[in-house]
Design an enzyme around this catalytic site. Structure first.
Site, mmCIF file in Angstrom:
data_model
loop_
_atom_site.group_PDB
_atom_site.id
_atom_site.type_symbol
_atom_site.label_atom_id
_atom_site.label_comp_id
_atom_site.label_asym_id
_atom_site.label_seq_id
_atom_site.Cartn_x
_atom_site.Cartn_y
_atom_site.Cartn_z
ATOM 1 N N TYR A 119 3.137 4.788 15.764
ATOM 2 C CA TYR A 119 1.876 4.065 15.508
ATOM 3 C C TYR A 119 0.686 4.909 15.971
ATOM 4 O O TYR A 119 -0.297 5.080 15.247
ATOM 5 C CB TYR A 119 1.922 2.730 16.258
ATOM 6 C CG TYR A 119 0.716 1.833 16.089
ATOM 7 C CD1 TYR A 119 0.612 0.977 14.991
ATOM 8 C CD2 TYR A 119 -0.308 1.820 17.033
ATOM 9 C CE1 TYR A 119 -0.482 0.137 14.839
ATOM 10 C CE2 TYR A 119 -1.408 0.990 16.895
ATOM 11 C CZ TYR A 119 -1.484 0.142 15.799
ATOM 12 O OH TYR A 119 -2.577 -0.690 15.659
ATOM 13 N N VAL A 134 0.812 -1.231 0.000
ATOM 14 C CA VAL A 134 0.000 0.000 0.000
ATOM 15 C C VAL A 134 0.843 1.279 0.000
ATOM 16 O O VAL A 134 0.319 2.362 -0.212
ATOM 17 C CB VAL A 134 -1.004 0.048 1.188
ATOM 18 C CG1 VAL A 134 -2.039 -1.047 1.074
ATOM 19 C CG2 VAL A 134 -0.274 0.004 2.525
ATOM 20 N N ILE A 154 -7.118 -7.183 19.935
ATOM 21 C CA ILE A 154 -7.802 -8.228 19.173
ATOM 22 C C ILE A 154 -6.782 -9.326 18.875
ATOM 23 O O ILE A 154 -5.661 -9.024 18.429
ATOM 24 C CB ILE A 154 -8.352 -7.674 17.825
ATOM 25 C CG1 ILE A 154 -9.197 -6.404 18.030
ATOM 26 C CG2 ILE A 154 -9.138 -8.756 17.079
ATOM 27 C CD1 ILE A 154 -10.500 -6.573 18.772
HETATM 28 N N1 LIG Z 1 -4.729 -6.730 16.634
HETATM 29 C C1 LIG Z 1 -4.919 -5.682 17.409
HETATM 30 O O1 LIG Z 1 -4.987 -5.786 18.629
HETATM 31 C C2 LIG Z 1 -5.095 -4.313 16.792
HETATM 32 C C3 LIG Z 1 -5.565 -3.287 17.614
HETATM 33 C C4 LIG Z 1 -5.768 -2.039 17.058
HETATM 34 C C5 LIG Z 1 -5.523 -1.833 15.713
HETATM 35 N N2 LIG Z 1 -5.064 -2.856 14.932
HETATM 36 C C6 LIG Z 1 -4.888 -2.581 13.511
HETATM 37 O O2 LIG Z 1 -5.686 -3.489 12.782
HETATM 38 C C7 LIG Z 1 -5.170 -3.634 11.449
HETATM 39 C C8 LIG Z 1 -5.135 -5.100 11.095
HETATM 40 O O3 LIG Z 1 -4.193 -5.708 11.930
HETATM 41 P P1 LIG Z 1 -4.246 -7.237 12.349
HETATM 42 O O4 LIG Z 1 -4.180 -7.257 13.824
HETATM 43 O O5 LIG Z 1 -5.311 -7.943 11.611
HETATM 44 O O6 LIG Z 1 -2.784 -7.622 11.846
HETATM 45 P P2 LIG Z 1 -2.221 -8.724 10.836
HETATM 46 O O7 LIG Z 1 -0.727 -8.619 10.873
HETATM 47 O O8 LIG Z 1 -2.816 -10.009 11.182
HETATM 48 O O9 LIG Z 1 -2.750 -8.155 9.453
HETATM 49 C C9 LIG Z 1 -2.192 -7.007 8.845
HETATM 50 C C10 LIG Z 1 -1.795 -7.378 7.438
HETATM 51 O O10 LIG Z 1 -1.258 -6.219 6.790
HETATM 52 C C11 LIG Z 1 -0.255 -6.685 5.906
HETATM 53 N N3 LIG Z 1 0.652 -5.605 5.547
HETATM 54 C C12 LIG Z 1 1.703 -5.130 6.265
HETATM 55 N N4 LIG Z 1 2.320 -4.171 5.566
HETATM 56 C C13 LIG Z 1 1.653 -4.018 4.407
HETATM 57 C C14 LIG Z 1 1.814 -3.184 3.269
HETATM 58 N N5 LIG Z 1 2.840 -2.313 3.183
HETATM 59 N N6 LIG Z 1 0.925 -3.289 2.241
HETATM 60 C C15 LIG Z 1 -0.095 -4.183 2.320
HETATM 61 N N7 LIG Z 1 -0.280 -5.028 3.351
HETATM 62 C C16 LIG Z 1 0.583 -4.925 4.387
HETATM 63 C C17 LIG Z 1 0.431 -7.811 6.658
HETATM 64 O O11 LIG Z 1 1.128 -8.695 5.784
HETATM 65 C C18 LIG Z 1 -0.722 -8.466 7.382
HETATM 66 O O12 LIG Z 1 -1.225 -9.593 6.698
HETATM 67 C C19 LIG Z 1 -3.810 -2.958 11.465
HETATM 68 O O13 LIG Z 1 -3.916 -1.694 10.843
HETATM 69 C C20 LIG Z 1 -3.513 -2.800 12.942
HETATM 70 O O14 LIG Z 1 -2.689 -1.697 13.189
HETATM 71 C C21 LIG Z 1 -4.843 -4.085 15.447
#
Ligand SMILES: NC(=O)c1ccc[n+]([C@@H]2O[C@H](COP(=O)([O-])OP(=O)(O)OC[C@H]3O[C@@H](n4cnc5c(N)ncnc54)[C@H](O)[C@@H]3O)[C@@H](O)[C@H]2O)c1
Length: 256
Positions: free
Chosen positions: A157, A66, A190
């Site tokens: 972040y 992205v 999560i």
């Molecule tokens: N899990 C949590 O507790 C939590 C809490 C708050 C926010 N978030 C946010 O939720 C979103 C999803 O996270 P998740 O927990 O499902 O994580 P995850 O790592 O399981 O999924 C995120 C995905 O983004 C992909 N990614 C990383 N860099 C990328 C790039 N440059 N281009 C395209 N794809 C890319 C990764 O390969 C990964 O598969 C993220 O933005 C994260 O910051 C997560």
């Protein structure tokens, strides 16, 4: 076959399909909506597409970083050609990185902002002309509770996620007259691959126990709970809701 949310659009586009994005893809599949599943890691996108296919849904897996605006354009054009108009955009691509600000390099900062914030700008900018032309569309951007509360050792972040919240609110105002709604989900903890990576090298059971304590519901969340919130915001059920930050985190953030 239409699902229970009553989605009446054509196709969906998701960035980052390892955790929440994967749950989102499966939710679209249940609605009978074809979905482009994109990730910087192609094998993650392919695994998600296979899971969607197992459910009888249609998914197009594609590699996408992205941070690369030209690639965003190329991949979205291909998705539109193969799946039809992209009426739904779910931005979840994100990374984890932790450390004190004084030790943060320029690269650490830029990478975080580019993946979490600039990537969301690129996908919205690329897709919106088509949504405007159709006079419809729904966008859900994943931010984070830390974008609101701030988090020590995650200054980059927290700043990037606060940026996603600002982008969402401003874009919602700009797009309202075009029939396009833009909202954000701010997750609390999560259980996803990314979340577990942040606990790497530590005693997982103790940390899960520690992390659930400040959550009034005393547990971490499941990706299906994010997918349900996303479906609400994409669906006609939320037809009068735009520019909102929906906290999905067991009540840890209650003042917005
Ligand atoms: N899990 C949590 O507790 C939590 C809490 C708050 C926010 N978030 C946010 O939720 C979103 C999803 O996270 P998740 O927990 O499902 O994580 P995850 O790592 O399981 O999924 C995120 C995905 O983004 C992909 N990614 C990383 N860099 C990328 C790039 N440059 N281009 C395209 N794809 C890319 C990764 O390969 C990964 O598969 C993220 O933005 C994260 O910051 C997560």
């Amino acid at each position: 076959m239409a699902g229970s949310w009553g989605l009446d659009g054509e196709a969906a586009f998701i960035t980052g399909v390892g955790g929440m994005g994967r749950a989102g893809a499966l939710a679209f599949a249940e609605e009978g909506i074809p979905v482009a599943v994109t990730d910087v890691n192609l094998s993650i996108a392919e695994t998600t597409a296979a899971l969607v296919a197992e459910k009888g849904g249609k998914a197009l897996p594609m590699q996408l970083d992205v941070r690369d605006s030209a690639q965003v354009q190329e991949v979205m054009a291909k998705a539109t050609a193969e799946l039809g108009p992209l009426d739904y955009l779910f931005n979840t691509a994100g990374i984890g990185h932790y450390g004190p600000l004084v030790e943060m390099s320029n690269e650490d900062w830029s990478r975080m902002v580019e993946v979490c914030l600039t990537g969301t700008f690129y996908t919205c900018r690329t897709l919106l002309p088509a949504m405007i032309a159709r006079g419809r569309g729904a966008i859900v951007n994943i931010s984070s509770m830390f974008g609101q509360t701030g988090q020590a050792n995650m200054v980059h972040y927290s700043a990037a996620k606060a940026g996603v919240m600002g982008l969402t609110k401003a874009l919602a105002r700009e797009m309202a007259e075009h029939g396009i709604r833009v909202n954000s989900i701010a997750p609390g903890p999560i259980d996803t691959p990314l979340w577990r990576r942040g606990l790497e090298g530590k005693d997982l059971d103790n940390l899960i126990e520690e992390r659930r304590q400040p959550v009034p519901m005393k547990r971490v969340g499941h990706i299906s709970e994010i997918a349900d919130a996303m479906m609400y915001l994409m669906s006609p059920t939320s037809s009068y809701v735009t520019g909102q930050i929906l906290h999905v985190g067991g009540g840890e953030v209650t003042v917005t």
